[in-house]
Design a protein around this motif. Structure first.
Motif, short mmCIF file in Angstrom:
data_model
loop_
_atom_site.label_atom_id
_atom_site.label_comp_id
_atom_site.label_asym_id
_atom_site.label_seq_id
_atom_site.Cartn_x
_atom_site.Cartn_y
_atom_site.Cartn_z
N ALA A 117 0.85 -1.19 0.00
CA ALA A 117 0.00 0.00 0.00
C ALA A 117 0.89 1.24 0.00
N LEU A 118 0.47 2.26 -0.74
CA LEU A 118 1.28 3.47 -0.91
C LEU A 118 0.56 4.70 -0.38
N GLU A 119 1.34 5.60 0.20
CA GLU A 119 0.82 6.88 0.61
C GLU A 119 0.80 7.83 -0.59
N ALA A 120 0.11 8.95 -0.44
CA ALA A 120 0.05 9.96 -1.50
C ALA A 120 1.46 10.52 -1.75
N ASN A 121 1.71 10.87 -3.00
CA ASN A 121 3.00 11.39 -3.44
C ASN A 121 2.70 12.55 -4.39
N GLN A 122 2.72 13.77 -3.87
CA GLN A 122 2.21 14.92 -4.62
C GLN A 122 3.28 16.00 -4.81
N PRO A 123 4.12 15.84 -5.84
CA PRO A 123 5.12 16.88 -6.12
C PRO A 123 4.45 18.18 -6.55
N ALA A 156 -7.35 15.46 5.00
CA ALA A 156 -7.85 16.80 5.28
C ALA A 156 -7.08 17.88 4.51
N ASP A 157 -5.87 17.55 4.05
CA ASP A 157 -4.99 18.56 3.47
C ASP A 157 -5.23 18.67 1.96
N ALA A 158 -6.26 19.40 1.58
CA ALA A 158 -6.66 19.51 0.18
C ALA A 158 -5.71 20.36 -0.65
N ASP A 159 -4.79 21.05 -0.01
CA ASP A 159 -3.91 21.96 -0.75
C ASP A 159 -2.56 21.33 -1.08
N ARG A 160 -2.44 20.01 -0.98
CA ARG A 160 -1.14 19.39 -1.24
C ARG A 160 -0.78 19.36 -2.71
N GLY A 161 -1.76 19.50 -3.58
CA GLY A 161 -1.43 19.58 -5.00
C GLY A 161 -2.36 18.76 -5.87
N PRO A 162 -2.38 19.07 -7.18
CA PRO A 162 -3.35 18.46 -8.09
C PRO A 162 -2.94 17.13 -8.69
N GLU A 163 -1.73 16.64 -8.38
CA GLU A 163 -1.29 15.35 -8.92
C GLU A 163 -0.73 14.47 -7.83
N ASP A 164 -1.07 13.19 -7.89
CA ASP A 164 -0.53 12.16 -7.00
C ASP A 164 0.14 11.13 -7.90
N TRP A 165 1.47 11.06 -7.83
CA TRP A 165 2.23 10.14 -8.68
C TRP A 165 2.31 8.80 -7.95
N VAL A 166 1.65 7.80 -8.48
CA VAL A 166 1.47 6.51 -7.81
C VAL A 166 2.50 5.51 -8.32
N THR A 193 8.39 7.76 -5.82
CA THR A 193 7.64 7.12 -4.73
C THR A 193 8.60 6.51 -3.73
N ARG A 194 8.33 6.79 -2.44
CA ARG A 194 9.10 6.16 -1.37
C ARG A 194 8.27 5.04 -0.76
N THR A 211 10.20 0.32 -15.26
CA THR A 211 8.81 -0.16 -15.17
C THR A 211 8.01 0.16 -16.43
N ALA A 212 8.47 1.14 -17.22
CA ALA A 212 7.81 1.56 -18.46
C ALA A 212 6.39 2.07 -18.22
N LEU A 213 6.13 2.58 -17.01
CA LEU A 213 4.78 3.02 -16.67
C LEU A 213 4.84 4.09 -15.58
N LEU A 214 4.01 5.12 -15.74
CA LEU A 214 3.76 6.07 -14.66
C LEU A 214 2.25 6.24 -14.53
N VAL A 215 1.76 6.15 -13.31
CA VAL A 215 0.33 6.31 -13.02
C VAL A 215 0.17 7.53 -12.12
N LYS A 216 -0.84 8.34 -12.42
CA LYS A 216 -1.12 9.52 -11.61
C LYS A 216 -2.61 9.60 -11.31
N LEU A 217 -2.94 10.22 -10.18
CA LEU A 217 -4.25 10.80 -9.98
C LEU A 217 -4.10 12.28 -10.30
N LEU A 218 -5.01 12.82 -11.10
CA LEU A 218 -4.91 14.22 -11.51
C LEU A 218 -6.26 14.90 -11.32
N ASP A 219 -6.27 15.98 -10.56
CA ASP A 219 -7.48 16.75 -10.26
C ASP A 219 -7.31 18.16 -10.81
N ALA A 220 -7.98 18.43 -11.92
CA ALA A 220 -7.85 19.73 -12.57
C ALA A 220 -8.72 20.77 -11.86
#
Length: 354
Positions: free
Chosen positions: A27-33, A50-60, A75-76, A107-116
């Motif tokens: 399981a991974l924690e959020a990673n939001q550069p 609760a911290d909605a201001d961490r950023g619009p992308e989560d690199w998974v 990712t750590r 890995t040839a893959l990057l997955v993100k969550l992105l909130d515009a």
């Protein structure tokens, strides 16, 4: 104990001679550069933070850094290692023999969550050939979007030129920062949850405000930003250090048909729904899993985003908002409970040889 179970649970020795812990889903924690645009509330709500201001992308499960950065974006793992270093130490366990033979420890893959939280600028990404020639990288950046949620009155994405556009016109738009002309030239597509959009390298695009996606892409951070004014600090940040005269050579100026790039999958049912067609296979794969009870998944490196429900992924308890990375050596992972999840996987090696 079966041979599969033994393989998944026996400690391995990596290239440095150090014994690794048993290989299991993690399981991974959020990673939001940090990013240049607004957003993040949908990620916070999805991940129950609760911290909605961490950023619009989560690199998974990211082994990719932001452009021109040493570590930002990586990712750590819970044990303190970068995922990049763990994969480099034992690529076969993480990625499987076939993948490691083709890509090594990539890995040839990057997955993100992105909130515009605002409309993103018009931009595009280089192809494999352009990246190899001008950026010294095997990968360009073909990508795809899986719409998880929308908000606001008009959730829209913009994908590809509606008509063929001369090179001189593109150069003029960029030189004068003519945003209205750029947007008018693109195909606007209204989207809703379950829609998927395939974005080939070179195709200009933008994501509209209020669109929340899972993004799959090749593992680079290469973007040529056509519409930089109001988004980036200056034009120098928009052309990958190549200058726009060269960078604009990567733009796909031929007309694109949204019907070829957009799929509506919300009504699709079954234990596993393939979210893209064969044109995506050389770049990445994704399916939406609908599990009620138990389901066994074939061995594969995978990145999971849990959309709904709760249960387990192997030994890992999951719920809406969970993200999990699964090494190939975890074997035939069993999903239990009532779970809807997106499983993201690297390219099909066989598709690269077709």
């Amino acid at each position: 104990m079966s041979s599969r179970e033994s393989s998944a649970r026996t400690p391995r020795v990596d290239r440095s001679g150090t014994a690794n812990p048993p290989v299991e889903p993690i399981a991974l924690e959020a990673n939001q550069p940090r990013q240049f645009y607004r957003g993040g509330a949908a990620i916070a709500a999805f991940r129950r933070r609760a911290d909605a201001d961490r950023g619009p992308e989560d690199w998974v499960a990211s082994t990719t850094t932001q452009f021109d950065k040493d570590e930002s974006g990586l990712t750590r793992l819970p044990d303190g290692r970068w995922l990049r270093d763990a994969v480099a130490a034992d690529p076969v366990s993480w990625l499987g023999d076939e993948h490691a033979t083709e890509f090594g420890a990539d890995t040839a893959l990057l997955v993100k969550l992105l909130d515009a939280g605002q409309r993103l600028p018009v931009h595009c990404h280089p192809s494999n050939a352009f990246a190899s020639t001008h950026l010294g990288c095997r990968h360009g950046k073909t990508e795809a979007w899986i719409v998880m949620g929308t908000s606001g009155p008009d959730p829209t994405v913009y994908i590809g030129f509606r008509e063929d556009v001369p090179a001189a016109a593109v150069a003029e738009w960029v030189s004068t920062q003519d945003s209205p002309s750029m947007l008018r030239a693109l195909n606007p597509v209204r989207v809703s949850p379950g829609d998927t959009v395939f974005v080939p390298a070179g195709v200009p695009h933008a994501i509209g405000e209020g669109v929340f996606i899972v993004e799959l892409q090749q593992p680079t951070d290469f973007s040529v930003t056509l519409e930089w004014r109001g988004f980036l600090a200056d034009a120098e940040a928009g052309h990958l250090g190549l200058g726009y005269d060269k960078a604009l050579d990567c733009v796909e100026r031929r007309a694109q048909s949204p019907d070829r790039l957009v799929r509506r999958t919300q009504a699709s049912t079954g234990e596993s729904v393939n979210l893209f067609d064969a044109q995506a296979d050389p770049f990445f794969r994704a399916d939406r899993l609908h599990v009620s009870g138990t389901a066994a998944l074939e061995p594969s490196f995978g990145v999971f985003v849990v959309l709904e429900g709760a249960g387990t992924l192997g030994p890992v308890a999951v719920h809406r908002g969970s993200t999990v990375v699964v090494p190939h050596a975890a074997g035939e992972v069993v999903v239990t409970g009532d779970v809807v999840a997106i499983r993201c996987r690297p390219p099909s090696v066989s598709s690269l040889k077709g």
